[in-house]
Design a protein around this motif. Structure first.
Motif, PDB file in Angstrom:
ATOM      1  N   ARG A 108      49.110  42.527  49.144  1.00 27.68           N
ATOM      2  CA  ARG A 108      48.654  42.749  47.766  1.00 27.68           C
ATOM      3  C   ARG A 108      49.877  43.136  46.952  1.00 27.68           C
ATOM      4  NH1 ARG A 108      44.626  46.333  50.063  1.00 27.68           N
ATOM      5  NH2 ARG A 108      43.057  44.938  50.920  1.00 27.68           N
ATOM      6  N   LEU A 109      50.351  42.175  46.195  1.00 31.76           N
ATOM      7  CA  LEU A 109      51.594  42.350  45.460  1.00 31.76           C
ATOM      8  C   LEU A 109      51.275  42.320  43.978  1.00 31.76           C
ATOM      9  CD1 LEU A 109      54.708  42.387  45.807  1.00 31.76           C
ATOM     10  CD2 LEU A 109      54.638  39.892  45.710  1.00 31.76           C
ATOM     11  N   CYS A 110      51.652  43.389  43.284  1.00 39.73           N
ATOM     12  CA  CYS A 110      51.302  43.460  41.871  1.00 39.73           C
ATOM     13  C   CYS A 110      52.554  43.307  41.015  1.00 39.73           C
ATOM     14  CB  CYS A 110      50.621  44.795  41.580  1.00 39.73           C
ATOM     15  SG  CYS A 110      49.992  44.860  39.908  1.00 39.73           S
ATOM     16  N   LEU A 111      52.533  42.317  40.131  1.00 35.68           N
ATOM     17  CA  LEU A 111      53.629  42.157  39.171  1.00 35.68           C
ATOM     18  C   LEU A 111      53.275  42.910  37.901  1.00 35.68           C
ATOM     19  CD1 LEU A 111      56.254  40.713  38.065  1.00 35.68           C
ATOM     20  CD2 LEU A 111      54.671  39.078  37.036  1.00 35.68           C
ATOM     21  N   ILE A 112      54.170  43.779  37.458  1.00 33.02           N
ATOM     22  CA  ILE A 112      53.957  44.527  36.218  1.00 33.02           C
ATOM     23  C   ILE A 112      55.026  44.082  35.231  1.00 33.02           C
ATOM     24  CG2 ILE A 112      53.846  46.844  35.193  1.00 33.02           C
ATOM     25  CD1 ILE A 112      53.160  47.844  38.089  1.00 33.02           C
ATOM     26  N   PRO A 141      53.490  40.931  27.925  1.00 36.54           N
ATOM     27  CA  PRO A 141      54.177  42.225  27.963  1.00 36.54           C
ATOM     28  C   PRO A 141      53.167  43.370  28.097  1.00 36.54           C
ATOM     29  CG  PRO A 141      55.099  40.850  26.242  1.00 36.54           C
ATOM     30  CD  PRO A 141      53.923  40.104  26.782  1.00 36.54           C
ATOM     31  N   GLY A 142      53.446  44.286  29.003  1.00 33.03           N
ATOM     32  CA  GLY A 142      52.554  45.425  29.207  1.00 33.03           C
ATOM     33  C   GLY A 142      51.428  45.142  30.181  1.00 33.03           C
ATOM     34  N   GLU A 143      51.273  43.866  30.580  1.00 32.39           N
ATOM     35  CA  GLU A 143      50.172  43.552  31.496  1.00 32.39           C
ATOM     36  C   GLU A 143      50.677  43.396  32.932  1.00 32.39           C
ATOM     37  OE1 GLU A 143      48.029  40.240  29.821  1.00 32.39           O
ATOM     38  OE2 GLU A 143      47.174  41.557  28.286  1.00 32.39           O
ATOM     39  N   SER A 144      49.700  43.263  33.849  1.00 29.49           N
ATOM     40  CA  SER A 144      50.094  43.096  35.240  1.00 29.49           C
ATOM     41  C   SER A 144      49.192  42.065  35.896  1.00 29.49           C
ATOM     42  CB  SER A 144      50.010  44.436  35.966  1.00 29.49           C
ATOM     43  OG  SER A 144      48.673  44.874  35.948  1.00 29.49           O
ATOM     44  N   ARG A 145      49.582  41.629  37.057  1.00 26.06           N
ATOM     45  CA  ARG A 145      48.772  40.642  37.787  1.00 26.06           C
ATOM     46  C   ARG A 145      48.915  40.875  39.275  1.00 26.06           C
ATOM     47  NH1 ARG A 145      48.962  35.127  39.741  1.00 26.06           N
ATOM     48  NH2 ARG A 145      46.883  34.237  39.479  1.00 26.06           N
ATOM     49  N   LEU A 146      47.765  40.847  39.958  1.00 31.24           N
ATOM     50  CA  LEU A 146      47.759  41.079  41.401  1.00 31.24           C
ATOM     51  C   LEU A 146      47.805  39.744  42.152  1.00 31.24           C
ATOM     52  CD1 LEU A 146      47.443  43.241  43.635  1.00 31.24           C
ATOM     53  CD2 LEU A 146      44.983  42.782  43.548  1.00 31.24           C
ATOM     54  N   HIS A 147      48.684  39.658  43.116  1.00 36.03           N
ATOM     55  CA  HIS A 147      48.783  38.478  43.975  1.00 36.03           C
ATOM     56  C   HIS A 147      48.312  38.895  45.356  1.00 36.03           C
ATOM     57  CE1 HIS A 147      51.802  36.019  41.500  1.00 36.03           C
ATOM     58  NE2 HIS A 147      51.490  37.073  40.767  1.00 36.03           N
ATOM     59  N   GLU A 148      47.201  38.332  45.787  1.00 36.95           N
ATOM     60  CA  GLU A 148      46.660  38.715  47.087  1.00 36.95           C
ATOM     61  C   GLU A 148      46.673  37.493  47.991  1.00 36.95           C
ATOM     62  OE1 GLU A 148      43.016  40.924  46.439  1.00 36.95           O
ATOM     63  OE2 GLU A 148      43.045  41.496  48.554  1.00 36.95           O
ATOM     64  N   PHE A 149      47.350  37.599  49.106  1.00 40.32           N
ATOM     65  CA  PHE A 149      47.463  36.431  49.993  1.00 40.32           C
ATOM     66  C   PHE A 149      47.777  36.854  51.417  1.00 40.32           C
ATOM     67  CE2 PHE A 149      52.093  36.631  50.374  1.00 40.32           C
ATOM     68  CZ  PHE A 149      52.486  37.256  49.195  1.00 40.32           C
ATOM     69  N   THR A 150      47.595  35.900  52.332  1.00 39.58           N
ATOM     70  CA  THR A 150      47.941  36.130  53.729  1.00 39.58           C
ATOM     71  C   THR A 150      49.169  35.296  54.055  1.00 39.58           C
ATOM     72  OG1 THR A 150      45.627  36.486  54.247  1.00 39.58           O
ATOM     73  CG2 THR A 150      47.068  35.986  56.113  1.00 39.58           C
ATOM     74  N   VAL A 151      50.152  35.911  54.697  1.00 40.12           N
ATOM     75  CA  VAL A 151      51.359  35.166  55.078  1.00 40.12           C
ATOM     76  C   VAL A 151      50.976  34.209  56.202  1.00 40.12           C
ATOM     77  CG1 VAL A 151      53.712  35.326  55.951  1.00 40.12           C
ATOM     78  CG2 VAL A 151      52.787  37.144  54.480  1.00 40.12           C
ATOM     79  N   PRO A 152      51.122  32.901  55.973  1.00 44.94           N
ATOM     80  CA  PRO A 152      50.626  31.956  56.980  1.00 44.94           C
ATOM     81  C   PRO A 152      51.446  31.970  58.268  1.00 44.94           C
ATOM     82  CG  PRO A 152      51.740  30.786  55.209  1.00 44.94           C
ATOM     83  CD  PRO A 152      51.715  32.232  54.811  1.00 44.94           C
ATOM     84  N   LYS A 153      50.801  31.514  59.324  1.00 43.77           N
ATOM     85  CA  LYS A 153      51.489  31.323  60.610  1.00 43.77           C
ATOM     86  C   LYS A 153      52.547  30.238  60.435  1.00 43.77           C
ATOM     87  CE  LYS A 153      49.265  33.872  63.731  1.00 43.77           C
ATOM     88  NZ  LYS A 153      49.537  35.062  62.884  1.00 43.77           N
ATOM     89  N   GLY A 154      53.631  30.374  61.140  1.00 49.50           N
ATOM     90  CA  GLY A 154      54.677  29.357  61.058  1.00 49.50           C
ATOM     91  C   GLY A 154      55.578  29.526  59.843  1.00 49.50           C
ATOM     92  N   ALA A 155      55.411  30.652  59.140  1.00 49.42           N
ATOM     93  CA  ALA A 155      56.178  30.830  57.897  1.00 49.42           C
ATOM     94  C   ALA A 155      57.489  31.576  58.109  1.00 49.42           C
ATOM     95  CB  ALA A 155      55.332  31.565  56.866  1.00 49.42           C
ATOM     96  N   ALA A 156      57.834  31.899  59.349  1.00 51.21           N
ATOM     97  CA  ALA A 156      59.054  32.674  59.584  1.00 51.21           C
ATOM     98  C   ALA A 156      60.235  32.041  58.872  1.00 51.21           C
ATOM     99  CB  ALA A 156      59.338  32.741  61.079  1.00 51.21           C
TER     100      ALA A 156
END
Ligand code: C2O
Ligand code: CU
Ligand code: CU
Length: 488
Positions: A108-112, A141-156
């Motif tokens: 859960r990564l939030c960009l502000i 400006p002043g807003e934020s957005r949540l990025h919710e994701f699962t790191v896929p297999k094989g993504a090393a």
């Protein structure tokens, strides 16, 4: 191909006149970019400091396998090459903090957005839903957005993050908004890799003028803006004194436009990871070419005591204002090996990579890069329109894309969401396809002037609207981008 300085000047001028005739009606300007604009920028105030890696992004792990963090984009003062400058930063550092994740992590990564302008966050190279990694949304400006994701297999491997609001990418990125993403997996436990000393090198060029990272773009910058300072993790020619004789370097080119042609003095490099994952076994290379946006991981077996530089070699990218850059080889990093080291072996096997078979493809598409440079850049004759769908694909099918460069500049092709494999390449003035020597997962592939590349694209796992574009941010901002929509 190498040119003498004189030949280069003539070539540069000729291609300039040719282009000027095409786009501006023939204004005659002689002399390089820096002479024209006096934008050579400040020189480094510090060099040779111990190599430092970008800070790690501070994360919370509320439960096992869950990672939460915030990234704040703002206008701050940072130190680059020993100079205090105003820049755009993520969490007050340039490059931004490294997001270190593991395959399977729920993130859960939030960009502000604390900038004065809209921005957004792109996790370049991550195979996640385009609804999450969405370049069409603007975070005001002043807003934020949540990025919710699962790191896929094989993504090393090594990825990175940067802004993606159309028309504003080049200025925001040049001013400092870039950071690395490192993804760990069980492959890192291969004994030979465990024995290696790992370093992340975020490469980027900057121009510092009057206390600021000069992020505004003059007319010719729209060919692709270059900075005069080539920095590694924000430092000029840092120094590394390794403890071990095997280095594992994670390399990311986060420049707007500058390709890095890399060589390590007196030692070959052994490629182990391309953009989106491990290859099958190490491939020995004398040079490594990293176009803007591209990543690679290499191993280097240090063989004796001494001082060796990681070099950035001259490369003519067809940019007639800048010419071949750098003009002569330049050291990016100095490695000082104190004593003759005990040799450590390379791994013999890494991962299995299934080579895609083109016979299974359902469509062949053509992507032509062109336009009236530097005013506009096009894909198949059209500038980007977020409302238009250029290509419609079907989920779980394989497609062949033939990408053609119709002018003399380089254009690193990049596709979001779906990693691909390069099948073959064709150089300018040649009509034979050179098959790719080994299968590898990529999301960036360079096209030198008038060349072609054929790739296989599996449209797996996600539906939705995503983009493909040239990763020279100036070209992308001025239209060299298209929309792919994948439907179930
Ligand atoms: Cu790294 Cu669409 O970009
Ligand atoms: Cu991307
Ligand atoms: Cu381009």
């Amino acid at each position: 191909m190498t040119y003498s300085k004189n030949q280069r000047a003539i070539l540069t001028r000729r291609s300039f006149v040719r282009l000027a005739g095409l786009t501006t009606g023939g204004i005659a300007v002689v002399g390089g970019y820096h002479a024209l604009f006096g934008q050579s920028g400040e020189r480094a105030k510090e060099s040779g400091l111990a190599l430092r890696e970008p800070e790690l992004l501070r994360v919370r792990r509320p439960e096992p396998g869950v990672v939460e963090a915030e990234i704040v984009a703002s206008h701050t003062s940072v130190t680059l090459a020993g100079i205090t400058v105003q820049a755009l930063s993520y969490n007050d550092t340039v490059p931004g903090p490294t997001l270190r994740l593991r395959e399977g992590d729920r993130v859960r990564l939030c960009l502000i957005n604390h900038l004065e302008v809209p921005t957004n966050l792109h996790t370049h190279g991550l195979h996640i839903s385009p609804e999450v990694d969405n370049p069409f949304v603007h975070v005001m400006p002043g807003e934020s957005r949540l990025h919710e994701f699962t790191v896929p297999k094989g993504a090393a491997g090594t990825r990175w993050y940067h802004p993606h609001p159309h028309g504003m990418v080049a200025t925001q990125q040049f001013a400092g908004l870039t950071g690395a993403i490192v993804i760990e997996s069980s492959l890192d436990e291969i004994p030979e890799l465990q024995a290696a000393e790992e370093h992340l090198l975020v490469l980027k060029d900057f121009t510092i003028l009057r206390g600021e990272v000069a992020a505004s773009h003059s007319f010719f910058d729209w060919l692709g803006k270059y900075g005069n300072l080539c920095l590694v993790n924000g430092a000029y020619r840092p120094k590394l004194v390794p403890q071990k004789s095997l280095l594992r370097l994670r390399l990311v080119n986060t420049s707007n436009a500058r390709p890095f042609r890399l060589k390590f003095q007196e030692h070959p490099m052994h490629l182990i990871v391309t953009d989106d994952g491990f290859i099958e076994k190490p491939v020995t290379v004398e040079e490594l070419f990293l176009s803007p946006g591209e990543r690679a991981e290499v191993l280097i077996q240090l063989k004796r005591a001494g001082t060796f530089n990681l070099l950035h070699l001259p490369y003519d990218d067809g940019n007639f204002v800048v010419g071949s850059e750098p003009a002569k080889e330049e050291a990016l990093l100095t490695v000082v090996v104190p004593a003759t080291p005990k040799r450590l072996p390379l791994p013999t096997r890494l991962a299995s990579v299934d080579a895609l078979s083109p016979e299974q493809a359902v469509t062949t598409r053509t992507v032509q890069f062109g336009g009236a440079i530097p005013f506009n850049y096009t894909v198949n004759g059209k500038q980007f329109d977020p409302e238009r769908v250029d290509f419609r694909g079907r989920l779980n099918t394989l497609e062949i894309w033939e990408i053609e460069n119709h002018n003399g500049l380089i254009h690193p092709f990049h596709l979001h969401t779906y990693p691909f494999q390069v099948l073959a390449r064709q150089d300018a003035k040649s009509s034979t396809w050179r098959p790719e020597p080994f299968p590898a997962w990529r999301d960036n592939i360079n096209l030198s002037g008038h060349s072609k590349v054929r790739i296989a694209v599996p449209l797996r796992d996600f539906i939705g609207k995503t983009v493909f574009h040239c990763h020279i941010s100036e070209h992308e901002d001025r239209g060299m981008m298209g929309v792919l929509e994948v439907e179930a």
